[in-house]
Design an enzyme around this catalytic site. Structure first.
Site, PDB file in Angstrom:
ATOM      1  N   CYS A   1       6.504  -4.989 -22.033  1.00 41.51           N
ATOM      2  CA  CYS A   1       7.741  -4.216 -22.210  1.00 41.51           C
ATOM      3  C   CYS A   1       8.259  -3.639 -20.881  1.00 41.51           C
ATOM      4  CB  CYS A   1       7.539  -3.094 -23.230  1.00 41.51           C
ATOM      5  SG  CYS A   1       6.541  -1.715 -22.645  1.00 41.51           S
TER       6      CYS A   1
ATOM      7  N   HIS B   1       8.156  -5.730  -1.773  1.00 43.12           N
ATOM      8  CA  HIS B   1       7.201  -6.598  -2.461  1.00 43.12           C
ATOM      9  C   HIS B   1       6.399  -5.839  -3.512  1.00 43.12           C
ATOM     10  CE1 HIS B   1       7.319  -9.593   1.167  1.00 43.12           C
ATOM     11  NE2 HIS B   1       8.420  -9.608   0.440  1.00 43.12           N
TER      12      HIS B   1
ATOM     13  N   ASP C   1       0.849  -1.204   0.000  1.00 44.74           N
ATOM     14  CA  ASP C   1       0.000   0.000   0.000  1.00 44.74           C
ATOM     15  C   ASP C   1       0.881   1.249   0.000  1.00 44.74           C
ATOM     16  OD1 ASP C   1       0.577   0.822   2.846  1.00 44.74           O
ATOM     17  OD2 ASP C   1      -0.286  -1.161   3.214  1.00 44.74           O
TER      18      ASP C   1
HETATM   19 ZN   LIG Z   1       4.392  -2.177 -23.140  1.00 46.93          ZN
END
Ligand SMILES: [Zn+2]
Length: 272
Positions: A148, A137, A122
């Site tokens: 990409c 994380h 969060d």
């Molecule tokens: Zn992309």
């Protein structure tokens, strides 16, 4: 008239050894986990899997394979969780963390740098004014292209009620699906956040571990490694964790109460 006893301040006493260690410190790292978020009403991963989500496994919701099988289900799950966080607010512990560096500097009489490392996905640290948080994380608020890798933006606000399927937005560079910016089970931690964390841990004098049960590796190994490297390590946690017996202090209190009363103690004693 109401009895004054009802207004007794429930703030826990700050352990003297913690204040002693902090008085000498020039660099402090605060390392937070799920307990910190839970006090703002944000359920831990498994507790969030109720209602609509109870029919799915963590594997279906939070692994690269689950994403490949059904990106719209996974995106719906993370959009729902992003909405939960957006409707939550930072608590006294987050707010205290935002002011900790200035309070410690006044208290100690020298500049103190405080860095924050979190396992939480969060943005409550940031909303409390904490700068440069390392998210080991990942983050619910940092979506990126699944093809990409470019950072991306959300298509809109998340739905208030959970829905089982939400088609992810498309990347404006390559038209790939946008994926959540969190680390899934089976994925490596983000290398830059991990390397910065290792550097911060190596530089710090005091490590304050807040609200983490110490079971999710490799992050869970950081406190023990810091202790071995000669750092002073304290834990703020309402219950004993796997860490508790391996560190200098287990302060049995919650993140909001502990960090809140720590800030209060630093402020009152630092200006004396
Ligand atoms: Zn992309």
């Amino acid at each position: 008239m109401t009895s004054p006893a009802l207004f007794k301040n429930p703030v826990p006493e700050v352990p003297a050894v913690l204040l002693d260690a902090l008085r000498l410190a020039r660099r402090v790292v605060v390392f937070s986990g799920a307990g910190m978020s839970a006090e703002s009403g944000i359920p831990i991963f498994r507790d969030a899997m109720h209602g609509l989500w109870a029919q799915f496994s963590p594997h279906e919701l939070a692994t690269p394979e689950g994403w490949e099988a059904d990106p719209a289900r996974v995106w719906a799950w993370y959009e729902w969780r992003r909405g939960l966080v957006m409707r939550a607010a930072p608590h006294a512990g987050h707010m205290a963390l935002g002011q900790l560096a200035s309070a410690l500097s006044r208290f100690a009489g020298h500049d103190v740098v405080v860095d924050a490392v979190t396992q939480n996905v969060d943005d409550l640290h940031e909303r409390a004014g904490v700068k440069g948080v390392q998210h080991l994380h990942g983050s619910l608020f940092a979506p990126r292209c699944s093809a990409c890798g470019q950072p991306a933006e959300f298509a809109g606000v998340p739905p208030v009620e959970p829905v089982a399927s939400l088609v992810p937005p498309r990347c404006k560079h390559c038209q790939g699906f946008i994926r959540p910016g969190v680390v899934w089970f089976g994925e490596s931690l983000p290398q830059d956040a991990w390397q910065r964390t290792e550097a911060l841990m190596a530089q710090c004098d005091v490590l304050l571990v807040v609200g983490t049960s110490g079971v999710v590796y490799p992050a869970a190994g950081l406190p023990a490694a810091a202790r071995q490297a000669g750092k002073w390590v304290a834990e703020i946690n309402p219950t004993a964790s796997e860490l508790s017996s391996h560190i200098h202090l287990h302060w049995q209190t919650t993140a909001a109460q502990g960090l809140g009363s720590l800030l209060q103690a630093l402020t009152t004693r630092g200006t004396a």
